[in-house]
Scaffold this motif. Structure first.
Motif, PDB file in Angstrom:
ATOM      1  N   ILE A 285       0.847  -1.192   0.000  1.00 53.39           N
ATOM      2  CA  ILE A 285       0.000   0.000   0.000  1.00 53.39           C
ATOM      3  C   ILE A 285       0.881   1.239   0.000  1.00 53.39           C
ATOM      4  CG2 ILE A 285      -1.807   1.245   1.253  1.00 53.39           C
ATOM      5  CD1 ILE A 285      -2.130  -1.623   2.776  1.00 53.39           C
ATOM      6  N   THR A 286       0.695   2.107  -0.986  1.00 52.96           N
ATOM      7  CA  THR A 286       1.364   3.408  -0.984  1.00 52.96           C
ATOM      8  C   THR A 286       0.397   4.429  -0.414  1.00 52.96           C
ATOM      9  OG1 THR A 286       0.706   3.675  -3.307  1.00 52.96           O
ATOM     10  CG2 THR A 286       2.952   2.929  -2.869  1.00 52.96           C
ATOM     11  N   ALA A 287       0.825   5.083   0.660  1.00 54.36           N
ATOM     12  CA  ALA A 287      -0.059   6.018   1.372  1.00 54.36           C
ATOM     13  C   ALA A 287       0.771   7.174   1.907  1.00 54.36           C
ATOM     14  CB  ALA A 287      -0.789   5.316   2.523  1.00 54.36           C
ATOM     15  N   GLY A 288       0.445   8.384   1.481  1.00 54.84           N
ATOM     16  CA  GLY A 288       1.134   9.559   1.977  1.00 54.84           C
ATOM     17  C   GLY A 288       2.632   9.474   1.774  1.00 54.84           C
ATOM     18  N   THR A 289       3.368   9.492   2.859  1.00 56.70           N
ATOM     19  CA  THR A 289       4.834   9.504   2.821  1.00 56.70           C
ATOM     20  C   THR A 289       5.455   8.126   2.914  1.00 56.70           C
ATOM     21  OG1 THR A 289       4.963   9.752   5.242  1.00 56.70           O
ATOM     22  CG2 THR A 289       4.858  11.773   3.934  1.00 56.70           C
ATOM     23  N   SER A 290       4.627   7.057   2.880  1.00 58.43           N
ATOM     24  CA  SER A 290       5.129   5.747   3.286  1.00 58.43           C
ATOM     25  C   SER A 290       4.669   4.616   2.381  1.00 58.43           C
ATOM     26  CB  SER A 290       4.664   5.449   4.727  1.00 58.43           C
ATOM     27  OG  SER A 290       5.018   6.493   5.617  1.00 58.43           O
ATOM     28  N   LEU A 291       5.340   3.473   2.569  1.00 56.27           N
ATOM     29  CA  LEU A 291       4.945   2.200   1.984  1.00 56.27           C
ATOM     30  C   LEU A 291       4.544   1.273   3.122  1.00 56.27           C
ATOM     31  CD1 LEU A 291       4.862   0.150  -0.452  1.00 56.27           C
ATOM     32  CD2 LEU A 291       7.210  -0.462   0.212  1.00 56.27           C
ATOM     33  N   TYR A 292       3.381   0.639   2.981  1.00 53.83           N
ATOM     34  CA  TYR A 292       2.854  -0.277   3.986  1.00 53.83           C
ATOM     35  C   TYR A 292       2.586  -1.630   3.349  1.00 53.83           C
ATOM     36  CZ  TYR A 292       1.831   4.006   6.656  1.00 53.83           C
ATOM     37  OH  TYR A 292       1.923   5.201   7.310  1.00 53.83           O
ATOM     38  N   ALA A 293       2.340  -2.646   4.201  1.00 56.56           N
ATOM     39  CA  ALA A 293       1.977  -3.970   3.698  1.00 56.56           C
ATOM     40  C   ALA A 293       1.156  -4.708   4.745  1.00 56.56           C
ATOM     41  CB  ALA A 293       3.216  -4.779   3.337  1.00 56.56           C
ATOM     42  N   VAL A 294       0.309  -5.633   4.262  1.00 51.68           N
ATOM     43  CA  VAL A 294      -0.476  -6.488   5.146  1.00 51.68           C
ATOM     44  C   VAL A 294      -0.776  -7.792   4.406  1.00 51.68           C
ATOM     45  CG1 VAL A 294      -2.705  -5.531   4.397  1.00 51.68           C
ATOM     46  CG2 VAL A 294      -2.497  -6.576   6.663  1.00 51.68           C
ATOM     47  N   TYR A 295      -0.763  -8.897   5.139  1.00 51.17           N
ATOM     48  CA  TYR A 295      -1.159 -10.165   4.555  1.00 51.17           C
ATOM     49  C   TYR A 295      -2.671 -10.280   4.542  1.00 51.17           C
ATOM     50  CZ  TYR A 295       3.655 -11.813   4.572  1.00 51.17           C
ATOM     51  OH  TYR A 295       4.991 -11.958   4.298  1.00 51.17           O
ATOM     52  N   THR A 296      -3.216 -10.899   3.489  1.00 55.98           N
ATOM     53  CA  THR A 296      -4.663 -10.995   3.327  1.00 55.98           C
ATOM     54  C   THR A 296      -5.077 -12.447   3.057  1.00 55.98           C
ATOM     55  OG1 THR A 296      -4.732 -10.747   0.918  1.00 55.98           O
ATOM     56  CG2 THR A 296      -4.579  -8.725   2.219  1.00 55.98           C
ATOM     57  N   ALA A 297      -6.384 -12.684   3.109  1.00 56.37           N
ATOM     58  CA  ALA A 297      -6.933 -13.974   2.708  1.00 56.37           C
ATOM     59  C   ALA A 297      -7.125 -14.049   1.206  1.00 56.37           C
ATOM     60  CB  ALA A 297      -8.264 -14.219   3.417  1.00 56.37           C
ATOM     61  N   ALA A 298      -6.948 -12.950   0.527  1.00 55.28           N
ATOM     62  CA  ALA A 298      -7.136 -12.859  -0.922  1.00 55.28           C
ATOM     63  C   ALA A 298      -5.803 -13.010  -1.645  1.00 55.28           C
ATOM     64  CB  ALA A 298      -7.769 -11.511  -1.276  1.00 55.28           C
ATOM     65  N   ARG A 299      -5.906 -13.318  -2.929  1.00 56.94           N
ATOM     66  CA  ARG A 299      -4.743 -13.347  -3.809  1.00 56.94           C
ATOM     67  C   ARG A 299      -4.975 -12.401  -4.974  1.00 56.94           C
ATOM     68  NH1 ARG A 299      -2.819 -19.610  -4.872  1.00 56.94           N
ATOM     69  NH2 ARG A 299      -1.940 -20.029  -2.791  1.00 56.94           N
ATOM     70  N   GLY A 300      -3.937 -11.679  -5.360  1.00 56.72           N
ATOM     71  CA  GLY A 300      -4.042 -10.829  -6.512  1.00 56.72           C
ATOM     72  C   GLY A 300      -4.006 -11.621  -7.808  1.00 56.72           C
ATOM     73  N   ILE A 301      -4.467 -11.012  -8.879  1.00 55.98           N
ATOM     74  CA  ILE A 301      -4.397 -11.632 -10.194  1.00 55.98           C
ATOM     75  C   ILE A 301      -2.937 -11.733 -10.623  1.00 55.98           C
ATOM     76  CG2 ILE A 301      -5.026 -11.328 -12.623  1.00 55.98           C
ATOM     77  CD1 ILE A 301      -7.561  -9.894 -11.666  1.00 55.98           C
ATOM     78  N   GLN A 302      -2.596 -12.853 -11.220  1.00 57.13           N
ATOM     79  CA  GLN A 302      -1.207 -13.087 -11.629  1.00 57.13           C
ATOM     80  C   GLN A 302      -0.753 -12.041 -12.656  1.00 57.13           C
ATOM     81  OE1 GLN A 302       1.043 -15.758 -10.675  1.00 57.13           O
ATOM     82  NE2 GLN A 302       2.416 -14.284 -11.625  1.00 57.13           N
ATOM     83  N   ILE A 303       0.399 -11.427 -12.415  1.00 55.79           N
ATOM     84  CA  ILE A 303       1.034 -10.502 -13.336  1.00 55.79           C
ATOM     85  C   ILE A 303       2.436 -11.040 -13.608  1.00 55.79           C
ATOM     86  CG2 ILE A 303       1.884  -8.129 -13.645  1.00 55.79           C
ATOM     87  CD1 ILE A 303      -0.322  -7.177 -11.801  1.00 55.79           C
ATOM     88  N   PRO A 304       2.944 -10.928 -14.840  1.00 54.08           N
ATOM     89  CA  PRO A 304       4.271 -11.472 -15.149  1.00 54.08           C
ATOM     90  C   PRO A 304       5.330 -11.015 -14.147  1.00 54.08           C
ATOM     91  CG  PRO A 304       3.222 -10.735 -17.155  1.00 54.08           C
ATOM     92  CD  PRO A 304       2.340 -10.285 -16.019  1.00 54.08           C
TER      93      PRO A 304
END
Length: 304
Positions: A285-304
């Motif tokens: 997650i890009t938010a304001g002045t920072s980069l964040y991250a969180v683990y989820t139950a979802a998966r993103g669509i595959q990108i090369p």
């Protein structure tokens, strides 16, 4: 789930959020306005933009953070094409560029019908190699995120670069400021954020959805989600069809039927997000002045 960063609005949030993850992690900070995260699975790293800082940054799985590119042309949105190359929207140069395997940066498109783009903002690549991008005027409104200038086109629209010929076509107009873009997994739908109300009082703040027609044109816009008085920006679709959108100090998650199922509360205004990690279940997650991250139950669509 009290005392967490997550707000459950619908039982279907169980498809999105992990019940034993309570907090979002901050991975890096000190930027001016972060945007355009893109995951490189083959390099185990994330790239993202600091638009006014005129830099692109890199985070690796071991926690190392360094500058990937400076200056960046006031880069904003980023993605990868079907051959794994970096595709970038550059405010300063008013173009969509591609970084070749040898490091050369080439222009994919910088004008339409002889007139320069405003400031390409967000970009997606379809499986046929075509590049679709939004072109609001944020980068020419001031010198902070690009270079102040008058719009040559006189409108803010969505464009498509043909993957074979390189020809540019306008695929949607009628937007005040089109912003984030994402295809559904089957590529039959294109979702578009309308952030016009960010600088034009009374303009809409919503996400629309268009049918993608066989001849690579878009059908009429239909409302997917109304954001009221908060500004939607970048977003992603997961592999179950849920839409994860930035807006204000939160990530808003919508089911495929357009109903909100949950929110992730953030300490700063969110600009964009991307799934990554070895199982594509880590949300960056890009938010304001920072980069964040969180683990989820979802998966993103595959990108090369």
């Amino acid at each position: 789930m009290d005392e967490t960063d997550f707000e459950w609005l619908d039982p279907r949030a169980i498809d999105c959020f992990l019940t034993n993850v309570y907090r979002v992690e901050r991975l890096a900070t000190g930027m001016r306005w972060t945007e355009g995260p893109v995951w490189f699975a083959d390099q185990n790293c994330l790239l993202w933009s600091d638009v006014p800082g005129n830099r692109m940054w890199r985070w690796t799985e071991d926690g190392h953070v360094d500058v990937f590119r400076a200056p960046s042309g006031h880069a904003n949105g980023n993605t990868r094409d079907r051959e794994g190359r970096l595709v970038t929207c550059e405010h300063q140069n008013r173009r969509v560029s591609r970084t070749e395997y040898d490091g050369r940066i080439i222009t994919l498109a910088d004008c339409f019908e002889g007139k320069r783009f405003n400031s390409p903002n967000d970009v997606v690549v379809k499986s046929d190699g075509s590049v679709w991008f939004s072109d609001p005027d944020y980068g020419i409104m001031t010198d902070y995120e690009g270079g102040r200038a008058d719009s040559e086109l006189g409108c803010c629209c969505i464009y498509r670069i043909d993957g074979q010929t390189g020809g540019v076509s306008r695929v949607a107009d009628g937007y005040v400021r089109p912003n984030g873009l994402a295809f559904s997994q089957d590529e039959k739908l294109l979702y578009v954020a309308e952030s016009g109300g960010s600088h034009t009082p009374g303009a809409p703040l919503k996400i629309n959805v268009h049918s993608v027609l066989d001849d690579s044109r878009l059908g009429p816009a239909s409302l997917f989600a109304d954001f009221g008085d908060v500004v939607p920006d970048g977003f992603r679709i997961d592999d179950r069809g849920y839409l994860w959108s930035s807006a204000g100090k939160a990530i808003h998650v919508y089911a495929p039927d357009g109903m909100p199922v949950g929110r992730i509360r953030m300490p700063e205004n969110v600009a964009n997000l991307a799934f990554g990690g070895c199982r594509r279940n880590r949300l960056f997650i890009t938010a304001g002045t920072s980069l964040y991250a969180v683990y989820t139950a979802a998966r993103g669509i595959q990108i090369p």
